[in-house]
Design a protein around this motif. Structure first.
Motif, PDB file in Angstrom:
ATOM      1  N   ASP A 257       0.855  -1.056   0.056  1.00 32.48           N
ATOM      2  CA  ASP A 257       0.098  -0.091   0.217  1.00 32.48           C
ATOM      3  C   ASP A 257       0.762   1.296  -0.144  1.00 32.48           C
ATOM      4  OD1 ASP A 257      -2.484  -1.463   0.057  1.00 32.48           O
ATOM      5  OD2 ASP A 257      -2.745  -1.201   1.959  1.00 32.48           O
ATOM      6  N   ARG A 258       1.965   1.321   0.777  1.00 26.04           N
ATOM      7  CA  ARG A 258       2.910   2.620   0.858  1.00 26.04           C
ATOM      8  C   ARG A 258       3.451   2.471  -0.311  1.00 26.04           C
ATOM      9  NH1 ARG A 258       3.747   0.781   6.196  1.00 26.04           N
ATOM     10  NH2 ARG A 258       5.502  -0.501   5.545  1.00 26.04           N
ATOM     11  N   ILE A 259       4.167   1.436  -1.202  1.00 24.75           N
ATOM     12  CA  ILE A 259       4.480   1.580  -2.416  1.00 24.75           C
ATOM     13  C   ILE A 259       3.717   1.970  -3.593  1.00 24.75           C
ATOM     14  CG2 ILE A 259       5.652   0.149  -4.201  1.00 24.75           C
ATOM     15  CD1 ILE A 259       6.909  -1.375  -1.984  1.00 24.75           C
ATOM     16  N   ARG A 260       2.513   1.791  -3.487  1.00 23.34           N
ATOM     17  CA  ARG A 260       1.559   2.029  -4.402  1.00 23.34           C
ATOM     18  C   ARG A 260       1.083   3.523  -4.155  1.00 23.34           C
ATOM     19  NH1 ARG A 260      -3.184  -1.908  -4.001  1.00 23.34           N
ATOM     20  NH2 ARG A 260      -1.891  -3.450  -4.937  1.00 23.34           N
ATOM     21  N   GLN A 261       1.134   4.072  -3.048  1.00 22.10           N
ATOM     22  CA  GLN A 261       0.787   5.267  -2.709  1.00 22.10           C
ATOM     23  C   GLN A 261       2.132   6.495  -3.192  1.00 22.10           C
ATOM     24  OE1 GLN A 261      -1.939   7.073  -1.377  1.00 22.10           O
ATOM     25  NE2 GLN A 261      -0.911   8.758  -1.838  1.00 22.10           N
ATOM     26  N   ALA A 262       3.334   5.450  -2.898  1.00 25.23           N
ATOM     27  CA  ALA A 262       4.352   6.639  -3.351  1.00 25.23           C
ATOM     28  C   ALA A 262       4.401   6.470  -4.928  1.00 25.23           C
ATOM     29  CB  ALA A 262       5.828   5.832  -2.710  1.00 25.23           C
ATOM     30  N   SER A 263       4.128   5.487  -5.566  1.00 26.55           N
ATOM     31  CA  SER A 263       4.076   5.326  -6.759  1.00 26.55           C
ATOM     32  C   SER A 263       2.996   6.493  -7.542  1.00 26.55           C
ATOM     33  CB  SER A 263       3.755   4.004  -7.282  1.00 26.55           C
ATOM     34  OG  SER A 263       3.661   3.926  -8.757  1.00 26.55           O
ATOM     35  N   GLY A 264       1.659   6.210  -6.969  1.00 26.57           N
ATOM     36  CA  GLY A 264       0.886   7.194  -7.226  1.00 26.57           C
ATOM     37  C   GLY A 264       1.636   8.787  -7.098  1.00 26.57           C
ATOM     38  N   ASP A 265       2.008   9.030  -6.035  1.00 26.13           N
ATOM     39  CA  ASP A 265       2.529  10.401  -5.860  1.00 26.13           C
ATOM     40  C   ASP A 265       3.504  10.732  -6.899  1.00 26.13           C
ATOM     41  OD1 ASP A 265       0.862  10.375  -3.677  1.00 26.13           O
ATOM     42  OD2 ASP A 265       2.652  10.056  -2.402  1.00 26.13           O
ATOM     43  N   ALA A 266       4.633   9.621  -7.025  1.00 28.72           N
ATOM     44  CA  ALA A 266       5.564   9.898  -8.331  1.00 28.72           C
ATOM     45  C   ALA A 266       4.958  10.235  -9.487  1.00 28.72           C
ATOM     46  CB  ALA A 266       6.497   8.820  -8.310  1.00 28.72           C
ATOM     47  N   CYS A 267       3.661   9.617 -10.035  1.00 26.29           N
ATOM     48  CA  CYS A 267       3.072   9.767 -11.346  1.00 26.29           C
ATOM     49  C   CYS A 267       2.641  11.149 -11.210  1.00 26.29           C
ATOM     50  CB  CYS A 267       2.092   8.629 -11.375  1.00 26.29           C
ATOM     51  SG  CYS A 267       2.635   6.828 -11.896  1.00 26.29           S
ATOM     52  N   GLN A 268       2.143  11.577 -10.203  1.00 28.67           N
ATOM     53  CA  GLN A 268       1.533  12.973 -10.107  1.00 28.67           C
ATOM     54  C   GLN A 268       2.586  13.782 -10.186  1.00 28.67           C
ATOM     55  OE1 GLN A 268      -0.956  12.889  -6.484  1.00 28.67           O
ATOM     56  NE2 GLN A 268      -2.629  12.135  -7.143  1.00 28.67           N
ATOM     57  N   ILE A 269       3.519  13.831  -9.442  1.00 30.82           N
ATOM     58  CA  ILE A 269       4.642  14.949  -9.660  1.00 30.82           C
ATOM     59  C   ILE A 269       5.351  14.578 -10.948  1.00 30.82           C
ATOM     60  CG2 ILE A 269       6.985  14.972  -8.846  1.00 30.82           C
ATOM     61  CD1 ILE A 269       6.271  14.172  -6.063  1.00 30.82           C
ATOM     62  N   SER A 270       5.284  13.667 -11.658  1.00 33.15           N
ATOM     63  CA  SER A 270       5.837  13.506 -13.007  1.00 33.15           C
ATOM     64  C   SER A 270       4.768  14.234 -13.940  1.00 33.15           C
ATOM     65  CB  SER A 270       5.769  11.932 -13.298  1.00 33.15           C
ATOM     66  OG  SER A 270       6.291  12.050 -14.771  1.00 33.15           O
ATOM     67  N   ALA A 271       3.753  14.135 -13.846  1.00 34.67           N
ATOM     68  CA  ALA A 271       2.782  14.813 -14.626  1.00 34.67           C
ATOM     69  C   ALA A 271       2.910  16.240 -14.487  1.00 34.67           C
ATOM     70  CB  ALA A 271       1.233  14.298 -14.554  1.00 34.67           C
ATOM     71  N   SER A 272       2.869  16.421 -13.328  1.00 30.88           N
ATOM     72  CA  SER A 272       3.044  18.000 -13.051  1.00 30.88           C
ATOM     73  C   SER A 272       4.018  18.689 -13.411  1.00 30.88           C
ATOM     74  CB  SER A 272       2.982  18.382 -11.366  1.00 30.88           C
ATOM     75  OG  SER A 272       3.247  19.722 -11.147  1.00 30.88           O
ATOM     76  N   VAL A 273       5.331  17.970 -13.479  1.00 32.19           N
ATOM     77  CA  VAL A 273       6.638  18.313 -13.741  1.00 32.19           C
ATOM     78  C   VAL A 273       6.338  18.349 -15.515  1.00 32.19           C
ATOM     79  CG1 VAL A 273       9.109  17.891 -14.609  1.00 32.19           C
ATOM     80  CG2 VAL A 273       7.862  17.722 -11.944  1.00 32.19           C
ATOM     81  N   ARG A 274       5.952  17.483 -15.963  1.00 30.37           N
ATOM     82  CA  ARG A 274       5.615  17.458 -17.662  1.00 30.37           C
ATOM     83  C   ARG A 274       4.866  18.826 -18.060  1.00 30.37           C
ATOM     84  NH1 ARG A 274       3.908  12.905 -21.503  1.00 30.37           N
ATOM     85  NH2 ARG A 274       3.736  13.961 -23.361  1.00 30.37           N
TER      86      ARG A 274
END
Length: 146
Positions: free
Chosen positions: A83-100
């Motif tokens: 669950d923590r990894i999934r949450q971190a992965s989701g956060d990373a995807c959001q950050i990546s989309a924001s940076v893009r």
């Protein structure tokens, strides 16, 4: 069957049976009681063995329950980690989309700036050509003897 014979002999109360003496009935009763005692001892030993075996089974079951509980605890910990990894992965995807989304306008600005620089370079080359022409004309107009 053995018990029935003992009971029957006792009910007769040691009376003499036709063709049997009182001593024979007592001996017979004694044999039956001895046999019952032997059967009772065997039954007690069997019960003791079963009790020991049940104790061993209970002990083994306790160990198995403990093992199952440990496995269940590890599974729960692993699920929490997932669950923590999934949450971190989701956060990373959001950050990546924001940076893009932040980079895309910058890329467009860099392209425009590159076009402007290329335009300035082309105009600089044209100005250089004009300057060469002016220089050439100026050299031709100067008096030769000075």
């Amino acid at each position: 069957m053995l018990v029935e014979q003992v009971v029957q002999t006792l009910e007769q109360g040691g009376d003499e049976l036709p063709g049997q003496s009182g001593r024979y009935a007592a001996d017979e009763t004694s044999l039956h009681i001895g046999a019952m005692h032997s059967v009772t001892d065997q039954a007690n030993q069997s019960v003791d063995r079963q009790h020991q075996q049940l104790g061993q089974v209970a002990s083994a079951m306790g160990g198995m329950v403990s093992s199952v509980q440990q496995v269940a605890k590890r599974i729960q910990e692993n699920l929490s980690n997932v669950d923590r990894i999934r949450q971190a992965s989701g956060d990373a995807c959001q950050i990546s989309a924001s940076v893009r989304s932040d980079i895309e306008p910058l890329v467009a600005q860099v392209r425009k700036a590159s076009e402007v620089v290329n335009g300035v370079a082309h105009q600089s080359q044209q100005i250089e050509v004009v300057l060469e022409v002016i220089k050439s004309i100026a050299e031709q107009r100067q008096p030769v003897g000075i």
